[in-house]
Enzyme design. Structure first.
Site, PDB file in Angstrom:
ATOM      1  N   TYR A  70       0.842  -1.192   0.000  1.00 59.13           N
ATOM      2  CA  TYR A  70       0.000   0.000   0.000  1.00 59.13           C
ATOM      3  C   TYR A  70       0.875   1.240   0.000  1.00 59.13           C
ATOM      4  O   TYR A  70       2.053   1.197   0.347  1.00 59.13           O
ATOM      5  CB  TYR A  70      -0.986   0.009   1.177  1.00 59.13           C
ATOM      6  CG  TYR A  70      -0.369   0.274   2.532  1.00 59.13           C
ATOM      7  CD1 TYR A  70      -0.298   1.576   3.031  1.00 59.13           C
ATOM      8  CD2 TYR A  70       0.133  -0.763   3.303  1.00 59.13           C
ATOM      9  CE1 TYR A  70       0.260   1.822   4.279  1.00 59.13           C
ATOM     10  CE2 TYR A  70       0.680  -0.518   4.537  1.00 59.13           C
ATOM     11  CZ  TYR A  70       0.751   0.768   5.023  1.00 59.13           C
ATOM     12  OH  TYR A  70       1.306   1.013   6.249  1.00 59.13           O
ATOM     13  N   CYS A  71       0.273   2.334  -0.426  1.00 58.07           N
ATOM     14  CA  CYS A  71       0.939   3.638  -0.444  1.00 58.07           C
ATOM     15  C   CYS A  71      -0.114   4.665  -0.038  1.00 58.07           C
ATOM     16  O   CYS A  71      -1.050   4.345   0.685  1.00 58.07           O
ATOM     17  CB  CYS A  71       1.534   3.929  -1.816  1.00 58.07           C
ATOM     18  SG  CYS A  71       0.311   4.006  -3.145  1.00 58.07           S
ATOM     19  N   ARG A  72       0.010   5.869  -0.489  1.00 52.05           N
ATOM     20  CA  ARG A  72      -0.965   6.907  -0.125  1.00 52.05           C
ATOM     21  C   ARG A  72      -2.252   6.754  -0.928  1.00 52.05           C
ATOM     22  O   ARG A  72      -3.343   6.791  -0.385  1.00 52.05           O
ATOM     23  CB  ARG A  72      -0.360   8.290  -0.341  1.00 52.05           C
ATOM     24  CG  ARG A  72      -1.290   9.408   0.075  1.00 52.05           C
ATOM     25  CD  ARG A  72      -0.588  10.763  -0.003  1.00 52.05           C
ATOM     26  NE  ARG A  72      -1.479  11.808   0.448  1.00 52.05           N
ATOM     27  CZ  ARG A  72      -2.328  12.466  -0.342  1.00 52.05           C
ATOM     28  NH1 ARG A  72      -2.403  12.159  -1.619  1.00 52.05           N
ATOM     29  NH2 ARG A  72      -3.101  13.406   0.143  1.00 52.05           N
ATOM     30  N   ILE A 124      -3.747   4.182   1.520  1.00 52.78           N
ATOM     31  CA  ILE A 124      -4.106   4.380   2.922  1.00 52.78           C
ATOM     32  C   ILE A 124      -5.190   5.440   3.074  1.00 52.78           C
ATOM     33  O   ILE A 124      -5.890   5.487   4.081  1.00 52.78           O
ATOM     34  CB  ILE A 124      -2.867   4.685   3.795  1.00 52.78           C
ATOM     35  CG1 ILE A 124      -3.168   4.375   5.261  1.00 52.78           C
ATOM     36  CG2 ILE A 124      -2.380   6.102   3.558  1.00 52.78           C
ATOM     37  CD1 ILE A 124      -1.972   4.189   6.135  1.00 52.78           C
TER      38      ILE A 124
END
Length: 129
Positions: free
Chosen positions: A91-93, A120
């Site tokens: 996951y990332c932003r 996220i």
């Protein structure tokens, strides 16, 4: 055809290729909603690897418990830290960098890849500060 027209066609081709390479799906990547991601993390009895591909400064704003921070910018040098025999959750932003990370991992022989669709920002589970 004059040289200006050729230049415009080449530029357009490059722009199309750039957007396609950034937004196209990754073969074999599971795109999971926040609920699906949370369920997958709890049902595989911690046999997975959870990777936050954001930069360290972003991680300070909060991360999913149990995540290891391997920024996309350093992932190519840190592949040995990621086991190939376990499912990898990324996951990332917003979901863009985790897709790029999945593409890199896929190219290096990782097969069980999932990412948090929407990053996220879409996560509604627990976060650690």
């Amino acid at each position: 055809m004059d040289s200006n027209m050729i230049f415009n066609l080449v530029a357009l081709g490059f722009i199309v290729w750039f957007f396609y390479s950034r937004f196209a799906g990754v073969k074999g990547l599971r795109n999971l909603s926040s609920e699906q991601f949370q369920e997958a993390l709890t049902t595989d009895n911690h046999k997975h690897v959870l990777i936050d591909v954001r930069e360290p400064g972003e991680v300070k704003q909060g991360y999913i418990p149990g995540a290891v921070n391997i920024p996309l910018s350093t992932m190519g040098r840190r592949l040995a830290e990621i086991p190939k025999d376990r499912p990898v959750y990324l996951y990332c932003r917003s979901g863009m960098r985790s897709k790029q990370a999945a593409k890199l991992l896929r190219k290096h022989g990782f097969n069980e890849l999932s990412h948090l669709k929407g990053g996220i920002m879409s996560w509604n589970g627990k976060q650690t500060q």
